[in-house]
Scaffold this active site. Structure first.
Site, mmCIF file in Angstrom:
data_model
loop_
_atom_site.group_PDB
_atom_site.id
_atom_site.type_symbol
_atom_site.label_atom_id
_atom_site.label_comp_id
_atom_site.label_asym_id
_atom_site.label_seq_id
_atom_site.Cartn_x
_atom_site.Cartn_y
_atom_site.Cartn_z
ATOM 1 C CE1 TYR A 131 30.193 87.838 51.995
ATOM 2 C CE2 TYR A 131 30.470 88.947 49.882
ATOM 3 C CZ TYR A 131 30.905 88.033 50.821
ATOM 4 O OH TYR A 131 32.038 87.311 50.587
ATOM 5 C CB CYS A 165 14.930 77.994 40.209
ATOM 6 S SG CYS A 165 16.298 76.831 40.287
ATOM 7 N N GLY A 195 41.739 95.780 52.291
ATOM 8 C CA GLY A 195 40.551 96.187 53.007
ATOM 9 C C GLY A 195 40.053 97.585 52.730
ATOM 10 N N PRO A 224 45.416 96.309 47.886
ATOM 11 C CG PRO A 224 46.088 98.277 46.796
ATOM 12 C CD PRO A 224 46.592 96.930 47.257
ATOM 13 N N GLY A 225 43.063 95.504 46.401
ATOM 14 C CA GLY A 225 42.381 95.069 45.185
ATOM 15 C C GLY A 225 41.056 95.748 44.913
ATOM 16 N NE ARG A 226 36.006 95.795 49.051
ATOM 17 C CZ ARG A 226 35.044 94.976 49.481
ATOM 18 N NH1 ARG A 226 33.829 95.080 48.983
ATOM 19 N NH2 ARG A 226 35.282 94.078 50.409
#
Length: 257
Positions: A150, A178, A73, A108-110
């Protein structure tokens, strides 16, 4: 309490006691994940306190845990966020867990890969309108879904400086898919010409992982930049790749079908 993930905190202790009575199960740890793009250490520290209290309750009942997984997170900068350093974010957690026997796990990937990647796209058409100007680029929501999914902000920067005398305008940066929701950025102040390259920043997390072949669009290549060296780490897809798993049905089915 409104999401599909996990279980209610008050249900955890009874479930651990039930699991401990089942010979087929070995209880190894506990995990939580309180959200994404967190920029304040306080909520993670509060979650840690609750998890430690539950861990101690389990130990008092003879259920010792090997690890405590505090999830992920930790946020990154997408626009103008004030992002704490890893040391500042972890300091209250490490203070709470000092001296404990359990192994701590994080995801803590992101925070590791988000800012390390960008999406490179070229302006195909500039389309002026009475209320909005559109810059139609060759990347789309199938390449980077976060804005459409998002309403997420990603900085969009020109790769080269604009030619002298070029006027900046406010553009909707959109793709050729489209869908009216196919956009990469709203109301971006840019001095553009057709053919310009743009960099959509902080696309290293939830970029290729969420990409799709919607509208029969092959996914982009991925390149790794290492100093002055360039490495192809994922080849660009082709239309043949999109059909590779499809099978042609026979003209007629046998009678015993």
């Amino acid at each position: 309490k409104n999401n599909k993930f996990g279980i209610a905190f008050e249900e955890a202790l009874p479930l651990y006691l039930r699991a401990a009575a089942l010979p087929q199960l070995k209880i190894a740890g506990i995990a939580c994940h309180i959200g994404s793009q967190l920029l304040d250490p306080a909520p993670a520290a509060a979650a840690t306190q609750r998890l430690l209290a539950l861990t101690d309750q389990l130990a008092q009942r003879g259920i010792g845990l090997e690890h405590i997984d505090l999830g992920g997170g930790k946020g990154i900068r997408y626009r103008d966020e004030a992002v704490p350093s890893a040391a500042d974010y972890l300091a209250p957690i490490l203070a709470l867990t000092a001296g404990r026997r359990e192994r701590l796990l994080f995801a803590p990937g992101r925070a590791l890969v988000g800012a390390a990647g960008l999406l490179l796209t070229r302006v195909q058409v500039l389309k002026p309108g009475s209320s909005k100007n559109f810059a139609i680029v060759d990347a789309a929501m199938n390449d980077l879904l976060r804005p459409a999914l998002y309403d997420a902000w990603h900085d969009i920067l020109p790769v080269s400086r604009a030619a002298p005398g070029r006027t900046a305008r406010r553009y909707e940066v959109v793709g050729p898919v489209c869908e009216s929701g196919d956009f990469l950025g709203h109301e971006r102040e840019l001095a553009l010409a057709e053919g310009d390259l743009l960099a959509v920043m902080a696309a290293g997390a939830y970029g290729m992982a969420m990409a799709s072949n919607y509208n029969s669009r092959p996914r982009a290549a991925e390149l790794l930049i290492d100093g002055e060296r360039l490495h192809l780490i994922r080849a660009r897809e082709t239309t043949d790749d999109l059909c590779a798993l499809e099978r042609m049905m026979p003209a007629s089915l046998p009678d015993d079908r």
